[in-house]
Design a protein around this motif. Structure first.
Motif, PDB file in Angstrom:
ATOM      1  N   SER A  38       0.830  -1.202   0.000  1.00  0.00           N
ATOM      2  CA  SER A  38       0.000   0.000   0.000  1.00  0.00           C
ATOM      3  C   SER A  38       0.864   1.252   0.000  1.00  0.00           C
ATOM      4  O   SER A  38       2.072   1.202   0.239  1.00  0.00           O
ATOM      5  CB  SER A  38      -0.939   0.007   1.214  1.00  0.00           C
ATOM      6  N   VAL A  39       0.220   2.380  -0.282  1.00  0.00           N
ATOM      7  CA  VAL A  39       0.869   3.692  -0.316  1.00  0.00           C
ATOM      8  C   VAL A  39      -0.003   4.664   0.462  1.00  0.00           C
ATOM      9  O   VAL A  39      -1.231   4.593   0.381  1.00  0.00           O
ATOM     10  CB  VAL A  39       1.004   4.218  -1.765  1.00  0.00           C
ATOM     11  N   MET A  40       0.638   5.571   1.219  1.00  0.00           N
ATOM     12  CA  MET A  40      -0.095   6.660   1.831  1.00  0.00           C
ATOM     13  C   MET A  40       0.495   7.978   1.340  1.00  0.00           C
ATOM     14  O   MET A  40       1.701   8.195   1.426  1.00  0.00           O
ATOM     15  CB  MET A  40      -0.056   6.595   3.362  1.00  0.00           C
ATOM     16  N   LEU A  41      -0.372   8.837   0.808  1.00  0.00           N
ATOM     17  CA  LEU A  41       0.012  10.152   0.306  1.00  0.00           C
ATOM     18  C   LEU A  41      -0.784  11.188   1.095  1.00  0.00           C
ATOM     19  O   LEU A  41      -2.003  11.057   1.237  1.00  0.00           O
ATOM     20  CB  LEU A  41      -0.310  10.287  -1.184  1.00  0.00           C
ATOM     21  N   SER A  42      -0.101  12.211   1.596  1.00  0.00           N
ATOM     22  CA  SER A  42      -0.796  13.145   2.467  1.00  0.00           C
ATOM     23  C   SER A  42      -0.220  14.536   2.346  1.00  0.00           C
ATOM     24  O   SER A  42       0.996  14.717   2.296  1.00  0.00           O
ATOM     25  CB  SER A  42      -0.697  12.676   3.926  1.00  0.00           C
ATOM     26  N   GLN A  43      -1.103  15.542   2.327  1.00  0.00           N
ATOM     27  CA  GLN A  43      -0.614  16.910   2.414  1.00  0.00           C
ATOM     28  C   GLN A  43      -0.071  17.206   3.799  1.00  0.00           C
ATOM     29  O   GLN A  43       0.816  18.033   3.958  1.00  0.00           O
ATOM     30  CB  GLN A  43      -1.731  17.893   2.058  1.00  0.00           C
ATOM     31  N   SER A  44      -0.610  16.553   4.804  1.00  0.00           N
ATOM     32  CA  SER A  44      -0.173  16.760   6.178  1.00  0.00           C
ATOM     33  C   SER A  44       0.709  15.599   6.624  1.00  0.00           C
ATOM     34  O   SER A  44       0.247  14.454   6.681  1.00  0.00           O
ATOM     35  CB  SER A  44      -1.395  16.865   7.101  1.00  0.00           C
ATOM     36  N   GLY A  45       1.957  15.909   6.962  1.00  0.00           N
ATOM     37  CA  GLY A  45       2.823  14.863   7.491  1.00  0.00           C
ATOM     38  C   GLY A  45       2.326  14.339   8.818  1.00  0.00           C
ATOM     39  O   GLY A  45       2.389  13.137   9.096  1.00  0.00           O
ATOM     40  N   ALA A  46       1.799  15.226   9.670  1.00  0.00           N
ATOM     41  CA  ALA A  46       1.305  14.805  10.977  1.00  0.00           C
ATOM     42  C   ALA A  46       0.148  13.819  10.844  1.00  0.00           C
ATOM     43  O   ALA A  46      -0.033  12.944  11.697  1.00  0.00           O
ATOM     44  CB  ALA A  46       0.873  16.024  11.784  1.00  0.00           C
ATOM     45  N   PHE A  47      -0.663  13.951   9.786  1.00  0.00           N
ATOM     46  CA  PHE A  47      -1.752  13.000   9.552  1.00  0.00           C
ATOM     47  C   PHE A  47      -1.185  11.594   9.415  1.00  0.00           C
ATOM     48  O   PHE A  47      -1.690  10.642  10.021  1.00  0.00           O
ATOM     49  CB  PHE A  47      -2.509  13.401   8.287  1.00  0.00           C
ATOM     50  N   MET A  48      -0.121  11.444   8.637  1.00  0.00           N
ATOM     51  CA  MET A  48       0.486  10.124   8.453  1.00  0.00           C
ATOM     52  C   MET A  48       1.110   9.627   9.752  1.00  0.00           C
ATOM     53  O   MET A  48       0.990   8.440  10.091  1.00  0.00           O
ATOM     54  CB  MET A  48       1.527  10.168   7.339  1.00  0.00           C
ATOM     55  N   ILE A  49       1.803  10.498  10.465  1.00  0.00           N
ATOM     56  CA  ILE A  49       2.441  10.096  11.718  1.00  0.00           C
ATOM     57  C   ILE A  49       1.402   9.545  12.688  1.00  0.00           C
ATOM     58  O   ILE A  49       1.585   8.479  13.288  1.00  0.00           O
ATOM     59  CB  ILE A  49       3.173  11.300  12.353  1.00  0.00           C
ATOM     60  N   THR A  50       0.295  10.271  12.830  1.00  0.00           N
ATOM     61  CA  THR A  50      -0.748   9.852  13.770  1.00  0.00           C
ATOM     62  C   THR A  50      -1.394   8.555  13.336  1.00  0.00           C
ATOM     63  O   THR A  50      -1.634   7.658  14.157  1.00  0.00           O
ATOM     64  CB  THR A  50      -1.815  10.956  13.894  1.00  0.00           C
ATOM     65  N   ARG A  51      -1.695   8.429  12.055  1.00  0.00           N
ATOM     66  CA  ARG A  51      -2.316   7.192  11.570  1.00  0.00           C
ATOM     67  C   ARG A  51      -1.414   5.993  11.846  1.00  0.00           C
ATOM     68  O   ARG A  51      -1.853   4.954  12.317  1.00  0.00           O
ATOM     69  CB  ARG A  51      -2.577   7.272  10.052  1.00  0.00           C
ATOM     70  N   LEU A  52      -0.128   6.130  11.530  1.00  0.00           N
ATOM     71  CA  LEU A  52       0.793   5.008  11.689  1.00  0.00           C
ATOM     72  C   LEU A  52       1.039   4.691  13.156  1.00  0.00           C
ATOM     73  O   LEU A  52       1.177   3.528  13.537  1.00  0.00           O
ATOM     74  CB  LEU A  52       2.117   5.323  10.990  1.00  0.00           C
ATOM     75  N   SER A  53       1.097   5.731  13.991  1.00  0.00           N
ATOM     76  CA  SER A  53       1.306   5.511  15.416  1.00  0.00           C
ATOM     77  C   SER A  53       0.124   4.774  16.037  1.00  0.00           C
ATOM     78  O   SER A  53       0.303   3.884  16.874  1.00  0.00           O
ATOM     79  CB  SER A  53       1.514   6.856  16.118  1.00  0.00           C
ATOM     80  N   ARG A  54      -1.091   5.126  15.625  1.00  0.00           N
ATOM     81  CA  ARG A  54      -2.295   4.500  16.166  1.00  0.00           C
ATOM     82  C   ARG A  54      -2.533   3.117  15.576  1.00  0.00           C
ATOM     83  O   ARG A  54      -3.106   2.259  16.239  1.00  0.00           O
ATOM     84  CB  ARG A  54      -3.512   5.380  15.886  1.00  0.00           C
ATOM     85  N   ASN A  55      -2.128   2.900  14.339  1.00  0.00           N
ATOM     86  CA  ASN A  55      -2.405   1.621  13.679  1.00  0.00           C
ATOM     87  C   ASN A  55      -1.227   1.208  12.806  1.00  0.00           C
ATOM     88  O   ASN A  55      -1.236   1.396  11.591  1.00  0.00           O
ATOM     89  CB  ASN A  55      -3.672   1.728  12.822  1.00  0.00           C
ATOM     90  N   PRO A  56      -0.182   0.627  13.416  1.00  0.00           N
ATOM     91  CA  PRO A  56       0.987   0.225  12.624  1.00  0.00           C
ATOM     92  C   PRO A  56       0.670  -0.855  11.599  1.00  0.00           C
ATOM     93  O   PRO A  56       1.474  -1.083  10.685  1.00  0.00           O
ATOM     94  CB  PRO A  56       1.972  -0.283  13.684  1.00  0.00           C
ATOM     95  N   TRP A  57      -0.507  -1.500  11.705  1.00  0.00           N
ATOM     96  CA  TRP A  57      -0.867  -2.547  10.735  1.00  0.00           C
ATOM     97  C   TRP A  57      -1.261  -1.969   9.382  1.00  0.00           C
ATOM     98  O   TRP A  57      -1.447  -2.719   8.434  1.00  0.00           O
ATOM     99  CB  TRP A  57      -2.000  -3.415  11.310  1.00  0.00           C
ATOM    100  N   LEU A  58      -1.380  -0.656   9.279  1.00  0.00           N
ATOM    101  CA  LEU A  58      -1.556  -0.065   7.947  1.00  0.00           C
ATOM    102  C   LEU A  58      -0.311  -0.323   7.105  1.00  0.00           C
ATOM    103  O   LEU A  58      -0.399  -0.578   5.922  1.00  0.00           O
ATOM    104  CB  LEU A  58      -1.816   1.445   8.051  1.00  0.00           C
ATOM    105  N   ASP A  59       0.873  -0.168   7.699  1.00  0.00           N
ATOM    106  CA  ASP A  59       2.168  -0.610   7.172  1.00  0.00           C
ATOM    107  C   ASP A  59       2.359  -0.354   5.672  1.00  0.00           C
ATOM    108  O   ASP A  59       2.583  -1.279   4.897  1.00  0.00           O
ATOM    109  CB  ASP A  59       2.339  -2.099   7.467  1.00  0.00           C
ATOM    110  N   PRO A  60       2.303   0.927   5.225  1.00  0.00           N
ATOM    111  CA  PRO A  60       2.467   1.186   3.786  1.00  0.00           C
ATOM    112  C   PRO A  60       3.890   0.922   3.293  1.00  0.00           C
ATOM    113  O   PRO A  60       4.857   1.027   4.043  1.00  0.00           O
ATOM    114  CB  PRO A  60       2.132   2.683   3.659  1.00  0.00           C
ATOM    115  N   ARG A  61       3.979   0.617   2.030  1.00  0.00           N
ATOM    116  CA  ARG A  61       5.286   0.438   1.376  1.00  0.00           C
ATOM    117  C   ARG A  61       5.968   1.785   1.175  1.00  0.00           C
ATOM    118  O   ARG A  61       7.193   1.902   1.302  1.00  0.00           O
ATOM    119  CB  ARG A  61       5.057  -0.248   0.024  1.00  0.00           C
TER     120      ARG A  61
END
Length: 694
Positions: A365-388
Motif C-alpha cells: 500500500s501507499v499513503m500520500l498526504s498533504q499533512s505529514g502529521a496526519f500520516m504520523i498519527t495514523r501510523l502511530s495509532r495503527n501500525p498494521w496499515l504498514d504502507p510500502r
C-alpha cells in the motif's frame, strides 16, 4: 435497435448553443439573456416530445469548476432545492460527476439515488406512465455533450462554459425551465505536465544529497541525516552539501551543487524558507538533480509569502518545458518520504518516536498526504496499515495529488492507495479523478479523506499547506463516481484503508452473517449494516447450516440456550473452538458472503489473556486458542471474516497477535460492521466500473 441507441444525443443542441455563444461574444457579452436560454431549452424539446411526469422541479447544471473542470450536477430544483441537504441521505438532494468520466446511462444510474428521481418514478407509476428514464438519459446526454465540447479540456473549444444552470426544469409534452443562466469565456492556459516518471528517482534513489545539515546541533537537516543512516541507507550513497566541512556523522560533504561528481537522484532541501528561492533557481540551472524534496514551511501559507511562492512555482513549471523536463519537486512544507522499497526514511521525526516495524508479509500500500502529521498519527495509532511508501506532498508547489496517484496507479506491486487531501491545484482534481479511475481499472483501491467539510475547516486549510479547500460535497460526489472510497472522518479513513488492505483478495458480496457470544454484540452487528446510501443484508441461514450449527452447540452443551439464526448469540459459554466452528459453518452457507464474528475476549471460556492466574495455560500460548486457530481459517477462505475483539488494554495482545497474522480485527462491532458495509459498497461500485469499461 434498442431504446438507448434511439435516444442518443444529436448535434443540434450543440450547434444552437454554439451560435448563441458566438453571437453574445460578438456583442461583448459573456452571459446569455433569458430569451437565449429559452431558445436553447426549446432546441432539444422535439426529442423529448414523449414527455415525463410533471410536478417535479429539477435543477441541471454544467459548471467549469476550478479543480475538476466541467462537472454535471442534477437534483431537486425550485423550492425543493431550498430544503436543508442534511434532511437527505447522501446523494438524496443532488449528484455530480466529471463529464470526462461519465456518460448518460452512468449519470442516470447516479441520479436514480436522488429524491427528485424517486418522486418522478412514483408519479409515473401512479399515472400508469413509462418511467422517466429515457427522457432523463437523453437530457443528460445532451448536457454531457455540451460539457465536453465547451470544456477547458477541449483544445478546439472556441469558448468555455463557466456555468450553464437550468432551474425548475420540467418535462411534459415539451421541456420548460423556470429560470436559467449561462456564463462563458475564453479558455485559460494550464500548467505544463510534470515528468512524473522521475518520481521513481524520488522513491528509489541511488544517490541522495542533503542541504541544511548542521555540524554542531540537532536541527531538522541533522535529524533527517540520522534517520537516513538509521533506516539503512548506505552512507557511501549520501552526500551533505555543506561548505567548509569534510564530513558529518560519517557522511562526506561537498561545497555545493556544482561540486558534485555526478547527477543526484534526490536532493533533500532543509534550509530556511527565505533561502529556498535562490536555491531552486540554482537547482534548475545546474541540472544536477532529478528530484527534490522541499522540507521548509512558510512558502505560500502566509499572506506575505503567497506572491513569491507563486512565482517560484511558475519558475519550476517553466523548467518542465526544457529538454528532459527538469527536476520534479515534492513539497514545500513537506515532512518527507518513507520508502521501504527504496531503503530510506527522510522524515524529520526521530525513529525512537515512531518505529516502523514490518506488520505485513508483503507491504502493498501507499499513503500520500498533504499533512505529514496526519500520516504520523495514523501510523502511530495503527501500525498494521504498514504502507510500502509514505509521501508528504505539502504545498504541491510542483508534484500534485493527481501526479502521484497517476504514478502509483501503474505500479503492479501496489494494491491500496490512501490519501489525505486538503485542496487541489487548478485542474488537478480532474487529473486526480482520472487517476482514480485508472487505478480502479488496474484493480487497485483508492481511499480518500478530503478535508474542508465545514466552512471553518475549509478556512483552516489555507493556513496549513497553502491550499484552497474547494467544495467538499462536489469533491465527494465526483471522486466516488470516479471509483474512490471517500471517508467522512479520520476514523473512517483508518478503518477503510485498513480493511481495504486486509480484504483486497477476498470475494465480495452484500450478505453478511453475524456471530457473537454476547447478545448486545450480535444485535450491534445487525444495527450497523447500513452506511450512507448502502446497506448490507442479513439473510436467513440454509436449513443445512441451521442443523450444522445446532450440532456444534449440542456438542458444547449450549443447544438449550441458543436459537440458531442470523445474527446469532452463541452464549458466553462458547469456547474458542465453538466460535471457529460456527464461523466456518456460516462461511460454508451459500447465502452468506462475509462473517462478522465477536471473538468475546472477556468470556472465561476464551483464551484471550497473555497469562491466566485462575487457569494457568488457558491463555494466548494455548494452541487451541483463537490466536492460533483463526488465522488459518481466514487464509483458507475466500470470503471475508471480520473479527471483533471488544475489550480493554488486557486484550490488546490478543488483537495484535491476530492482526500480525493477517486477521482483519476491529475493537468494536459497530465500527467493524460499518467499515465492511462501506467497503463492500465501494468494491461493488469498482466491479461495475470495470465491467462498464471492459
Amino acid at each position: 435497435m434498442n431504446d438507448r441507441s434511439r435516444i442518443s444525443p444529436g448535434a443540434t443542441v450543440n450547434v444552437v448553443l454554439g451560435e448563441l455563444l458566438r453571437n453574445a461574444a460578438a456583442e461583448g457579452r459573456e452571459t446569455l439573456n433569458p430569451a437565449e436560454i429559452a431558445r436553447f431549452v426549446e432546441s432539444f424539446g422535439a426529442a423529448l416530445a414523449e414527455g415525463a411526469p410533471g410536478g417535479v422541479d429539477l435543477r441541471i447544471e454544467l459548471t467549469n469548476t476550478r479543480e475538476f473542470g466541467a462537472v454535471l450536477s442534477a437534483g431537486s430544483g425550485g423550492q425543493d432545492a431550498a430544503l436543508d441537504a442534511s434532511n437527505f441521505r447522501k446523494d438524496g438532494l443532488e449528484v455530480s460527476a466529471s463529464v470526462e468520466l461519465t456518460d448518460a446511462a452512468d449519470f442516470l444510474r447516479l441520479f436514480r439515488r436522488t429524491v427528485a428521481y424517486r418522486k418522478m418514478a412514483a408519479i409515473a407509476q401512479r399515472d400508469e406512465r413509462r418511467p422517466p428514464d429515457q427522457v432523463l438519459e437523453f437530457c443528460f446526454g445532451l448536457m454531457l455533450g455540451l460539457g465536453r465540447e465547451f470544456s477547458a479540456a477541449n483544445p478546439e473549444a472556441p469558448s468555455v462554459l463557466r456555468s450553464l444552470r437550468l432551474d425548475g426544469v420540467q418535462f411534459n409534452k415539451r421541456p420548460t425551465v423556470a429560470s436559467g443562466s449561462c456564463d462563458f469565456g475564453a479558455p485559460a492556459a494550464g500548467r505544463l505536465p510534470r515528468p512524473i516518471h522521475k518520481v521513481d528517482k524520488l522513491i528509489h534513489p541511488k544517490s541522495i544529497g542533503i542541504i541544511g545539515v548542521s555540524a554542531t546541533s540537532m536541527n531538522f537537516g541533522r535529524i533527517i541525516l540520522k534517520n537516513l543512516v538509521g533506516s539503512g541507507y548506505p552512507k557511501e550513497q549520501l552526500t551533505v552539501l555543506k561548505p567548509g566541512e569534510a564530513e558529518i556523522d560519517g557522511v562526506r560533504c561537498v561545497e555545493g551543487l556544482r561540486a558534485l561528481d555526478g547527477k543526484l537522484d534526490l536532493l533533500i532541501v532543509a534550509v530556511a524558507a527565505d533561502a529556498v528561492y535562490d536555491l531552486v533557481d540554482e537547482i534548475i540551472e545546474s541540472d544536477a538533480v532529478e528530484s527534490v524534496m522541499l522540507i521548509p514551511g512558510g512558502l505560500g501559507e502566509t499572506a506575505k509569502s503567497r506572491e513569491p511562492a507563486a512565482k517560484l512555482a511558475e519558475r519550476i513549471n517553466a523548467a518542465h518545458g526544457r529538454p528532459g523536463g527538469g527536476p520534479v519537486f515534492l513539497g514545500a512544507n513537506c515532512l518527507g518520504v518513507v520508502s521501504h522499497a527504496g531503503g530510506y526514511d527522510s522524515w524529520f521525526i526521530p525513529l525512537e518516536r515512531l518505529p516502523k516495524p514490518q506488520k505485513k508479509p508483503v507491504r502493498n500500500s501507499v499513503m500520500l498526504s498533504q499533512s505529514g502529521a496526519f500520516m504520523i498519527t495514523r501510523l502511530s495509532r495503527n501500525p498494521w496499515l504498514d504502507p510500502r511508501y509514505m509521501l508528504a506532498l505539502g504545498n504541491q508547489t510542483d508534484l500534485t495529488h493527481g501526479d502521484l496517484l497517476a504514478y502509483f496507479a501503474e505500479r503492479a506491486e501496489i494494491e491500496t492507495i490512501g490519501l489525505y487531501i486538503e485542496g487541489f491545484r487548478d485542474g488537478d482534481g480532474l487529473d486526480f479523478a482520472k487517476a482514480v479511475r485508472r487505478a480502479v481499472l488496474n484493480g487497485k483501491q483508492v481511499v480518500v479523506y478530503k478535508s474542508g467539510r465545514t466552512e471553518a475547516g475549509a478556512g483552516g486549510v489555507m493556513g496549513h499547506t497553502a491550499s484552497i479547500a474547494g467544495d467538499w460535497r462536489l469533491a465527494d460526489s465526483v471522486l466516488r463516481q470516479a471509483g474512490a472510497i471517500v471517508a467522512e472522518d479520520f476514523e473512517a479513513f483508518d478503518d477503510l484503508f485498513y480493511i481495504a488492505g486486509a480484504l483486497h483478495h477476498k470475494k465480495i458480496g452484500s450478505r453478511v452473517g453475524g456471530i457473537s457470544g454476547a447478545g448486545f454484540e450480535a444485535v450491534g452487528i445487525a444495527d450497523s449494516i447500513e452506511s450512507g446510501s448502502f446497506s448490507l443484508e442479513m439473510p436467513a441461514l440454509e436449513e443445512a447450516t441451521v442443523r450444522r450449527v445446532g450440532e456444534i452447540l449440542a456438542a458444547k452443551r449450549l443447544d438449550a440456550l441458543v436459537e440458531v439464526r442470523n445474527p446469532i448469540d452463541i452464549n458466553p459459554g462458547a469456547d474458542d473452538e465453538a466460535h471457529l466452528q460456527v464461523t466456518q459453518a456460516f462461511l460454508d452457507d451459500p447465502n452468506i458472503d462475509a462473517v462478522v464474528v465477536g471473538l468475546d475476549p472477556t468470556a472465561p471460556a476464551i483464551r484471550g489473556l497473555e497469562s491466566s492466574k485462575l487457569r494457568p495455560g488457558h491463555d494466548l500460548s494455548d494452541p487451541k486458542g483463537t490466536v492460533h486457530i483463526y488465522p488459518p481459517l481466514v487464509a483458507e477462505n475466500d470470503k471475508p471474516v471480520i473479527g471483533i475483539v471488544d475489550g480493554g488494554v488486557l486484550y490488546d495482545a490478543m488483537a495484535g497477535r491476530l492482526m500480525d497474522q493477517g486477521v482483519c480485527v476491529f475493537r468494536n462491532c459497530g465500527r467493524g460492521t460499518r467499515a465492511l458495509a462501506r467497503y463492500v459498497e465501494a468494491r461493488l461500485d469498482s466491479d461495475a466500473i470495470r465491467k462498464r469499461n471492459s
